[in-house]
Design an enzyme around this catalytic site. Structure first.
Site, short mmCIF file in Angstrom:
data_model
loop_
_atom_site.label_atom_id
_atom_site.label_comp_id
_atom_site.label_asym_id
_atom_site.label_seq_id
_atom_site.Cartn_x
_atom_site.Cartn_y
_atom_site.Cartn_z
N HIS A 53 0.84 -1.20 0.00
CA HIS A 53 0.00 0.00 0.00
C HIS A 53 0.88 1.25 0.00
CE1 HIS A 53 -3.83 -2.02 1.80
NE2 HIS A 53 -3.30 -2.73 0.83
N GLU A 55 0.89 3.90 1.84
CA GLU A 55 1.38 4.32 3.14
C GLU A 55 2.59 3.49 3.58
OE1 GLU A 55 -1.76 3.74 2.03
OE2 GLU A 55 -3.11 3.97 3.72
N CYS A 83 -6.30 1.90 5.70
CA CYS A 83 -6.91 0.67 6.22
C CYS A 83 -6.28 0.33 7.57
CB CYS A 83 -6.69 -0.48 5.23
SG CYS A 83 -4.97 -1.02 5.11
N CYS A 86 -2.46 -0.27 7.51
CA CYS A 86 -1.67 0.96 7.37
C CYS A 86 -1.74 1.81 8.63
CB CYS A 86 -2.13 1.72 6.14
SG CYS A 86 -1.72 0.85 4.60
#
Length: 152
Positions: A53, A55, A83, A86
């Site tokens: 992801h 992040e 999410c 993260c």
């Protein structure tokens, strides 16, 4: 704040890189003392990595540049509400502040689905700012998914 918009614009540039690569267009930048020290964009498909992801990649980039897995005094700007995975990484990195653009009603862990930053039992607390350039951040996602649906 104008400064928040400048950094969110940098995160949107990262999201466009994800989109160009065929990934869901989410971007992130880590900032310390007014300087971008980490960047990332969604790449779980191309990396064959469920943790790929934006992040996570921005945190990894910043940690490598700064030589520390802890990132106190840093802020992270993300185009989409993080999410749970993260948020966990942001907390473990000791990020001082999270700024995100669009809410994520399906997996958002900053209040849309769950509010992990509101959990008082956790030992670190990150300040949260939401909705910065939310329309622009949401538009790139809506466009991406509407184009995906047309192709199917």
């Amino acid at each position: 704040m104008a400064v928040d918009q400048d950094y969110m614009q940098a995160a949107l540039e990262q999201a466009r890189r994800a989109q160009a690569a065929g990934e869901v267009p989410v971007g992130a930048v880590v900032v310390r003392d007014g300087e971008i020290v980490g960047t990332g964009f969604n790449a779980p498909i191309s990396r064959h990595d469920p943790t790929g992801h934006a992040e996570i990649l921005a945190l990894r980039d910043a940690a490598m540049k700064l030589g520390n897995y802890r990132l106190p005094g840093c802020e992270i700007y993300v185009t989409l509400e993080p999410c749970a995975m993260c948020v966990g990484a942001i907390l473990h990195a000791r990020i001082a502040r999270l700024v995100y653009g669009a809410a994520d009603p399906k997996t958002g862990a900053c209040g849309s689905v769950v509010a992990l930053f509101a959990e008082t039992r956790l030992n670190h607390h990150t300040t949260l700012t939401s909705g910065v350039m939310g329309e622009e951040c949401g538009a790139i996602l809506r466009t991406f998914f509407s184009e995906k649906r047309v192709k199917v």
